[in-house]
Design a protein around this motif. Sequence first.
Motif, PDB file in Angstrom:
ATOM      1  N   UNK A 168      20.111  42.155  49.626  1.00  0.00           N
ATOM      2  CA  UNK A 168      19.856  43.753  49.987  1.00  0.00           C
ATOM      3  C   UNK A 168      21.214  44.297  51.034  1.00  0.00           C
ATOM      4  N   UNK A 169      22.368  43.707  50.647  1.00  0.00           N
ATOM      5  CA  UNK A 169      23.175  44.291  51.511  1.00  0.00           C
ATOM      6  C   UNK A 169      24.064  45.423  50.800  1.00  0.00           C
ATOM      7  N   UNK A 170      24.509  46.250  51.475  1.00  0.00           N
ATOM      8  CA  UNK A 170      25.414  47.292  50.774  1.00  0.00           C
ATOM      9  C   UNK A 170      26.690  46.507  50.224  1.00  0.00           C
ATOM     10  N   UNK A 171      27.273  47.272  49.321  1.00  0.00           N
ATOM     11  CA  UNK A 171      28.233  46.249  48.758  1.00  0.00           C
ATOM     12  C   UNK A 171      29.729  46.398  49.486  1.00  0.00           C
ATOM     13  N   UNK A 172      29.646  47.018  50.730  1.00  0.00           N
ATOM     14  CA  UNK A 172      30.774  47.193  51.568  1.00  0.00           C
ATOM     15  C   UNK A 172      32.206  47.712  50.689  1.00  0.00           C
ATOM     16  N   UNK A 173      31.923  48.895  50.199  1.00  0.00           N
ATOM     17  CA  UNK A 173      33.069  49.528  49.639  1.00  0.00           C
ATOM     18  C   UNK A 173      33.801  48.963  48.804  1.00  0.00           C
ATOM     19  N   UNK A 174      34.916  48.636  48.931  1.00  0.00           N
ATOM     20  CA  UNK A 174      35.851  47.854  47.935  1.00  0.00           C
ATOM     21  C   UNK A 174      35.949  46.296  48.256  1.00  0.00           C
ATOM     22  N   UNK A 175      35.166  45.811  49.032  1.00  0.00           N
ATOM     23  CA  UNK A 175      35.267  44.311  49.458  1.00  0.00           C
ATOM     24  C   UNK A 175      35.329  43.544  48.143  1.00  0.00           C
ATOM     25  N   UNK A 176      34.577  43.588  47.219  1.00  0.00           N
ATOM     26  CA  UNK A 176      34.405  42.809  46.193  1.00  0.00           C
ATOM     27  C   UNK A 176      35.669  42.933  45.044  1.00  0.00           C
ATOM     28  N   UNK A 177      35.947  44.341  45.006  1.00  0.00           N
ATOM     29  CA  UNK A 177      37.338  44.742  44.388  1.00  0.00           C
ATOM     30  C   UNK A 177      38.830  44.012  44.945  1.00  0.00           C
ATOM     31  N   UNK A 178      38.716  43.838  46.284  1.00  0.00           N
ATOM     32  CA  UNK A 178      39.582  43.347  47.083  1.00  0.00           C
ATOM     33  C   UNK A 178      39.674  41.781  46.641  1.00  0.00           C
ATOM     34  N   UNK A 179      38.535  41.254  46.733  1.00  0.00           N
ATOM     35  CA  UNK A 179      38.580  39.819  46.922  1.00  0.00           C
ATOM     36  C   UNK A 179      39.177  39.308  45.172  1.00  0.00           C
ATOM     37  N   UNK A 180      38.498  40.281  44.406  1.00  0.00           N
ATOM     38  CA  UNK A 180      38.912  39.856  43.029  1.00  0.00           C
ATOM     39  C   UNK A 180      40.300  40.030  42.753  1.00  0.00           C
ATOM     40  N   UNK A 181      40.852  41.169  43.378  1.00  0.00           N
ATOM     41  CA  UNK A 181      42.334  41.088  43.229  1.00  0.00           C
ATOM     42  C   UNK A 181      42.983  40.087  43.912  1.00  0.00           C
ATOM     43  N   UNK A 182      42.716  39.659  45.052  1.00  0.00           N
ATOM     44  CA  UNK A 182      43.406  38.424  45.860  1.00  0.00           C
ATOM     45  C   UNK A 182      43.340  37.158  44.912  1.00  0.00           C
ATOM     46  N   UNK A 183      41.966  37.135  44.146  1.00  0.00           N
ATOM     47  CA  UNK A 183      41.804  36.331  43.502  1.00  0.00           C
ATOM     48  C   UNK A 183      42.422  36.252  42.100  1.00  0.00           C
ATOM     49  N   UNK A 184      43.287  37.163  41.974  1.00  0.00           N
ATOM     50  CA  UNK A 184      43.922  37.357  40.733  1.00  0.00           C
ATOM     51  C   UNK A 184      42.772  37.535  39.380  1.00  0.00           C
ATOM     52  N   UNK A 185      41.940  38.242  39.655  1.00  0.00           N
ATOM     53  CA  UNK A 185      40.877  38.301  38.635  1.00  0.00           C
ATOM     54  C   UNK A 185      40.490  39.792  38.222  1.00  0.00           C
ATOM     55  N   UNK A 186      41.491  40.694  38.738  1.00  0.00           N
ATOM     56  CA  UNK A 186      41.316  42.212  38.450  1.00  0.00           C
ATOM     57  C   UNK A 186      41.293  42.491  37.174  1.00  0.00           C
ATOM     58  N   UNK A 187      41.671  41.969  36.312  1.00  0.00           N
ATOM     59  CA  UNK A 187      41.713  42.359  34.882  1.00  0.00           C
ATOM     60  C   UNK A 187      40.766  41.693  34.104  1.00  0.00           C
ATOM     61  N   UNK A 188      39.798  40.863  34.835  1.00  0.00           N
ATOM     62  CA  UNK A 188      38.699  39.936  34.253  1.00  0.00           C
ATOM     63  C   UNK A 188      37.202  40.584  34.809  1.00  0.00           C
ATOM     64  N   UNK A 189      37.292  41.947  35.525  1.00  0.00           N
ATOM     65  CA  UNK A 189      35.897  42.188  36.084  1.00  0.00           C
ATOM     66  C   UNK A 189      34.783  42.473  35.034  1.00  0.00           C
ATOM     67  N   UNK A 190      34.954  42.911  33.904  1.00  0.00           N
ATOM     68  CA  UNK A 190      34.047  43.025  32.968  1.00  0.00           C
ATOM     69  C   UNK A 190      33.926  41.991  32.003  1.00  0.00           C
ATOM     70  N   UNK A 191      34.561  40.847  32.304  1.00  0.00           N
ATOM     71  CA  UNK A 191      34.482  39.671  31.267  1.00  0.00           C
ATOM     72  C   UNK A 191      33.016  38.972  31.736  1.00  0.00           C
ATOM     73  N   UNK A 192      32.686  37.932  30.747  1.00  0.00           N
ATOM     74  CA  UNK A 192      31.498  37.153  30.890  1.00  0.00           C
ATOM     75  C   UNK A 192      32.122  35.671  31.104  1.00  0.00           C
ATOM     76  N   UNK A 193      31.468  34.890  32.014  1.00  0.00           N
ATOM     77  CA  UNK A 193      32.033  33.445  32.242  1.00  0.00           C
ATOM     78  C   UNK A 193      32.577  33.029  31.088  1.00  0.00           C
ATOM     79  N   UNK A 194      31.848  32.710  29.911  1.00  0.00           N
ATOM     80  CA  UNK A 194      32.520  32.089  28.690  1.00  0.00           C
ATOM     81  C   UNK A 194      33.425  32.551  28.300  1.00  0.00           C
ATOM     82  N   UNK A 195      33.953  33.677  28.712  1.00  0.00           N
ATOM     83  CA  UNK A 195      35.322  34.269  28.045  1.00  0.00           C
ATOM     84  C   UNK A 195      36.381  33.803  28.983  1.00  0.00           C
ATOM     85  N   UNK A 196      36.133  33.313  29.992  1.00  0.00           N
ATOM     86  CA  UNK A 196      37.096  32.634  31.039  1.00  0.00           C
ATOM     87  C   UNK A 196      37.427  31.142  31.163  1.00  0.00           C
TER      88      UNK A 196
END
Length: 256
Positions: free
Chosen positions: A110-138
């Motif tokens: 129940x934590x706030x999603x801290x603004x852009x932290x999730x987006x930032x992490x996904x970008x650092x981990x080079x996943x920005x273009x995969x955010x809407x994908x499902x695990x089986x597509x990866x």
Amino acid sequence: MADSFHDLIDCRDVSKTYISGNGPVYALGPTTFSVESGETIALVGPSGCGKTTLLLLMSGLEKPSNGSVRFRSQELTAPHREIGLVLQHYGLFPWKSVKENVQLGLRIRRESLHGNRVEELLSELELSDKVEFYPQQLSGGQRQRVALARALALNPKLLLLDEPFAALDTLTRERLQDLVAEMWRKRRFGMALVTHNIQEAVRLGRRILVMRVEPGHGGQVVAEVDNPSACEAAYRGSDEFHRKTLMVRERLELWA
Ligand code: ADP
Ligand code: MG
């Protein structure tokens, strides 16, 4: 040994015996070590020497049969919000998208999603273009990066990794090790990595604990190798890296 007051996690004489249908299984003999804040260690040893057991004890998911585990000076009796855990088989929810999987820990708490932290992490981990994908597509490497993002989204003080890259091909594996090293240089979380891969241990563990198993007595730590350049950029390929690799190999063979 460092003053336990400063330690992030402190394992004192921890041992673990599993009780199974065929009687007791001595998985880990009495083991003592600690990890300081911002320090990284690698636990390396053959299959069955109790590496996963030790990591589970450090996560609070398993309790030691004897001895104590203290996290930030408190006895660890259950999973802790400041300890992140990544296992070999990802543990992603197949019906949730990449972004939802990464947000999951935050939502459960129940934590706030801290603004852009999730987006930032996904970008650092080079996943920005995969955010809407499902695990089986990866690919396997992408899934493991999602699992890492999920653990790091909670901003852990201690990150525990159990053979996280074992299922990946060599190049993907090395690329992910470099990514973890980069994340560590930025955030300086404490980290304990379990692996049976010597090069992986040398790439990421600033201290390397070498384990062995003696049947009937459980695993134990038999040697420690200092490796202060682990996690530095471009460490792999240096002379020092090769020296440390040989040193760890010698210790493993000596005790095999
Ligand atoms: P590693 O990760 O180094 O391969 P583990 O910690 O998984 O080693 O296992 C150490 C020993 O404990 C092995 O002999 C394994 O079979 C045993 N073991 C692990 N988990 C359990 C369990 N839940 N019940 C019974 N025995 C177990
Ligand atoms: Mg294991």
